[in-house]
Enzyme design. Structure first.
Site, PDB file in Angstrom:
ATOM      1  CG  ASN A  60     -11.397 -18.797  60.773  1.00  0.00           C
ATOM      2  OD1 ASN A  60     -11.475 -17.632  60.407  1.00  0.00           O
ATOM      3  ND2 ASN A  60     -12.352 -19.388  61.468  1.00  0.00           N
ATOM      4  NE  ARG A 385      -9.414  -5.961  61.811  1.00  0.00           N
ATOM      5  CZ  ARG A 385      -8.220  -6.360  61.385  1.00  0.00           C
ATOM      6  NH1 ARG A 385      -7.830  -6.048  60.156  1.00  0.00           N
ATOM      7  NH2 ARG A 385      -7.423  -7.060  62.168  1.00  0.00           N
ATOM      8  NE  ARG A 415      -1.173 -10.081  61.686  1.00  0.00           N
ATOM      9  CZ  ARG A 415      -1.112 -10.380  62.980  1.00  0.00           C
ATOM     10  NH1 ARG A 415      -2.166 -10.873  63.592  1.00  0.00           N
ATOM     11  NH2 ARG A 415      -0.008 -10.171  63.655  1.00  0.00           N
ATOM     12  CG  HIS A 445      -8.055  -3.214  69.318  1.00  0.00           C
ATOM     13  ND1 HIS A 445      -8.878  -3.885  70.212  1.00  0.00           N
ATOM     14  CD2 HIS A 445      -8.240  -3.821  68.112  1.00  0.00           C
ATOM     15  CE1 HIS A 445      -9.515  -4.851  69.573  1.00  0.00           C
ATOM     16  NE2 HIS A 445      -9.158  -4.830  68.306  1.00  0.00           N
ATOM     17  CE1 TYR A 478     -17.287 -10.509  61.895  1.00  0.00           C
ATOM     18  CE2 TYR A 478     -15.849  -9.149  63.237  1.00  0.00           C
ATOM     19  CZ  TYR A 478     -16.027 -10.028  62.192  1.00  0.00           C
ATOM     20  OH  TYR A 478     -14.947 -10.428  61.457  1.00  0.00           O
ATOM     21  NE  ARG A 574     -14.574 -15.479  67.867  1.00  0.00           N
ATOM     22  CZ  ARG A 574     -14.039 -14.314  67.551  1.00  0.00           C
ATOM     23  NH1 ARG A 574     -14.767 -13.229  67.598  1.00  0.00           N
ATOM     24  NH2 ARG A 574     -12.769 -14.219  67.204  1.00  0.00           N
ATOM     25  CG  HIS A 602     -16.049  -8.833  67.724  1.00  0.00           C
ATOM     26  ND1 HIS A 602     -15.918  -7.458  67.838  1.00  0.00           N
ATOM     27  CD2 HIS A 602     -14.849  -9.290  67.293  1.00  0.00           C
ATOM     28  CE1 HIS A 602     -14.698  -7.102  67.486  1.00  0.00           C
ATOM     29  NE2 HIS A 602     -14.023  -8.184  67.154  1.00  0.00           N
TER      30      HIS A 602
END
Length: 727
Positions: A60, A385, A415, A445, A478, A574, A602
């Site tokens: 992270n 993704r 990204r 997204h 997740y 979160r 998530h």
């Protein structure tokens, strides 16, 4: 566990200037990563899971520096005086980040030392070269010559051999060598390839004893194979973090080729952070600092381990007592009731699947069934993704090769997944899939699948709306939601949204679906306004939110207005939270908590009282792909999906949100001073993750659940009164 907090508390009303209305975004992110590190100190967690949290915190922090800090450094160098929501300039933010990040890194190393000591007590150790026996050395000799030596590139540093370019996150061993024949001094570097495991496991007869040797120690051990005729006078590691933010040329004729060129530039981004091992000799330290040219205030001398992300290599499977108990996600009984026929199950009733407690396989099965069903005529799919060998992509390819009309909306700008998405886009195109890349200037997204099926003389559409990516690997860890429906209005809206993404045709209307960047902000504002009006009229009001990030200033200000009107607001956030809760005169009716546990939170959920106490069937419930950030409202294609089916509504509201609000095992609360405090477990303690692992979901139970929820069933999942927002 003892309560963790800082002593500051706000006892007087805070002025409502910008600096007091908002918590700095970057510092809030560092606070999130501090909560991740704190999870590594949690004695309830198995030791290797605690080590995993340290590795995650390292990963992270690497991304934070390569993206967020890099952006601020660029602004500061350009002389831009853009101020953050709390009023800080880029230079001021960098100063605060530096202070907090250094403290965080010290905590990481302290916690790592504790965890490694406890692991050693359990028989799992990192050993030094002097602890090796003859058998160990023989094994390592062979390992080095076969697997390490061929890929190492020793580099002398002198006028004929200039200092090499060090890749992003590259770990390099710097050496000071003495030539034995004339005592001449030579300096050299050995980049440690990321393709080689950093931690080499030694052969031991029993998993009760597990020993690792670090790659850098292995290289030093056999240094004479690389620099024969030299002796070592000093050595140490350094690590470089580079700017990975990249600007894409949106007006290029060939978008894919333009992105590939930009990604090549990213590999050679400017140095943003330089971390040097404390044992690196002074002359080597000076050389590295001069050559890497990282900003002076981003130089870190680390007495502990560099590259904490590599610790994940030590997480072994043959010590199960050091890991969380194995968990097998449930497959929804509703699908089994219909013999595995996803379409029949969805026709019977909407269904929502709660990952990872319920298997992501149902999403894969939905698309595989669509690919093989001769009655399916079209499939449309967004991809942000996914995994390298994605079964989702495989199903789309199978469908296209069987003659179906298949459209894939592939987002090239996800990204760190840009290159992978370019590869999968080409594979899809080669199979006959119609691949589109969405909007110039907007990221797609939204998580959306649409399947059109011929049934009798008519066509029926089936849709999947998700809060998470179509990624079967991350779906194991997740927490996300997958909503399946064949509701005519929602599926028609999904088709309109796909037309918007592929043809830029803005829908004239939407029956139910709310979407960014056109309607999400406006609809959320109207929903908050309705709660404000209800509170002022003395009717029940309330807002529950579950988000990854709460950053958007306009939405936060709207929540402040709701609080001032008496609307109780409870948020489960979160990560980043720029809202200050509990400030008298500003946000005294807002509470914010965060859950950091076994699984990564998530899912995005929003609930509005709609004139009824919470929870209640009349509450308005939405699931979404969007966080409450400006980019999600204004610069991305997102979905904000209303939930009407009574069982699905009850699952999201009475089960998921209620239990998340009740959790006191993995939770933290945010104070008005911006300080997070660990929640002390009650009696009995409540763990949301353990609850979801052991209790079947309402929507997926199928024949095990008939008819509407009884009051007793609602009471069984009712949250504690301390978190009830309508007291």
């Amino acid at each position: 566990m003892d309560q963790e907090t800082l002593p500051r508390t706000a006892t007087e009303p805070m002025p409502a200037g910008d600096s007091d209305r908002f918590i700095n975004r970057e510092l809030s992110w560092l606070a999130f990563n501090s909560r991740v590190v704190a999870a590594a100190e949690n004695p309830r967690y198995p030791l290797l899971e605690r080590l995993r949290f340290i590795s995650i915190s390292g990963s992270n922090l690497d991304e934070f520096y390569s993206v967020r800090v890099a952006g601020l450094i660029g602004q500061a160098r350009a002389g831009l005086a853009l101020r953050s929501s709390d009023g800080l300039t880029p230079t001021q933010q960098l100063g605060e980040i530096n202070r907090c990040a250094r403290a965080l890194m010290e905590t990481q190393q302290r916690v790592l030392g504790t965890v490694l000591a406890e692991l050693a007590g359990a028989g799992l150790t990192i050993i030094a070269p002097h602890e090796l026996n003859e058998a160990d050395r023989a094994f390592l000799d062979q390992h080095f010559m076969e697997r390490v030596f061929p890929v190492l590139t020793p580099l002398a540093i002198d006028p004929a051999h200039p200092f090499p370019f060090v890749q992003n996150m590259g770990l390099v061993l710097a050496l000071k060598l003495i030539r034995q024949e004339d005592s001449g001094v030579m300096r050299a570097l050995i980049p440690l390839p990321a393709q080689i495991r950093r931690f080499i496991r030694l052969p031991d007869p029993s998993p009760e004893t597990i020993r690792f040797v670090k790659l850098e120690d292995l290289v030093i051990l056999f240094l004479d194979r690389l620099f024969h005729g030299f002796r070592l006078a000093g050595s140490g590691l350094f690590r470089v973090c580079r700017d990975t933010d990249v600007e894409f040329e949106e007006e290029a004729e060939d978008l894919v080729q333009s992105y590939e060129t930009a990604l090549k530039r990213r590999r050679r981004g400017a140095a943003i952070e330089l971390t040097l091992a404390a044992d690196l000799p002074d002359d080597l330290r000076t050389l590295v600092i001069d050559e890497v040219e990282a900003p002076e205030d981003q130089l870190f001398v680390e007495p502990g381990m560099l590259g904490l992300v590599d610790l994940k290599e030590m997480i072994v499977d043959d010590r199960p007592e050091l890991l969380f108990p194995a968990y097998t996600p449930r497959f929804p009984e509703r699908i089994r009731d219909f013999g595995g026929d996803c379409f029949a199950a969805i026709r019977n009733k909407d269904i929502i699947v709660h990952h990872p407690f319920e298997s992501f396989d149902v999403v894969v099965q939905f698309l595989r069934q669509a690919a093989s069903d001769p009655n399916v005529v079209a499939i449309k799919q967004t991809l942000y993704r996914t995994s390298r060998d994605s079964p989702i992509v495989g199903a789309l390819i199978e469908a296209a090769e069987s003659g179906k009309s298949v459209t894939a909306m592939v987002e090239l700008r996800a990204r760190f997944d840009e290159e992978a998405n370019i590869r999968l886009a080409r594979a899809l195109e080669a199979a006959g899939v119609q691949v589109v890349y969405g909007f110039l200037g907007l990221k797609t997204h939204a998580k959306l699948s649409l399947v059109v099926r011929r049934e009798g003389s008519a066509m029926r559409a089936y849709a999947h709306f998700g809060t998470g990516n179509y990624h079967p690997i991350t779906a194991r860890i997740y927490t996300d939601l997958s909503f399946f429906t064949c509701d005519q209005q929602l599926t028609r809206d999904a088709a309109r949204l796909f037309n918007y993404m592929t043809g830029y045709a803005r829908p004239e209307q939407m029956d139910q679906l709310v979407y960014s960047p056109i309607t999400t902000r406006r609809v959320i504002a109207a929903l908050i306004d309705a709660e404000i009006e209800a509170a002022r009229a003395g009717r029940p009001s309330g807002i529950w939110l579950k988000l990854n990030s709460l950053v958007d200033e306009r939405l936060i200000d709207h929540l402040y207005r709701a609080s001032a009107a008496g609307v109780p607001v409870s948020c489960v956030v979160r990560g980043i939270c720029c809202l200050r809760p509990g400030v008298p005169g500003l946000s005294e009716n807002i509470r914010v908590k965060s859950i950091i546990g076994r699984f990564l939170e998530h899912a995005r959920i929003a609930v509005f009282a709609n004139g009824a106490r919470m929870p209640d069937r009349e509450n308005k419930v939405f699931i979404s792909s969007a966080d409450w950030m400006a980019r999600n409202m204004d610069w991305r294609v997102e979905t904000f999906v209303p939930i009407h089916n009574p069982t699905v509504h009850a699952q999201v509201l009475d089960q998921i949100m209620a239990v998340d609000l009740r959790d006191d095992v993995d939770s933290w609360t945010l104070g008005p001073d911006g300080v997070w405090t660990r929640v002390l477990p009650g009696d009995p303690p409540v763990s949301a993750h353990e609850y979801f692992m052991t209790n079947p979901s309402l929507s997926g139970r199928g024949s095990a659940l008939r008819g509407p929820l009884t009051q007793q069933q609602r009471d069984q999942i009712r949250y504690r009164k301390t978190f009830l927002t309508n007291d």
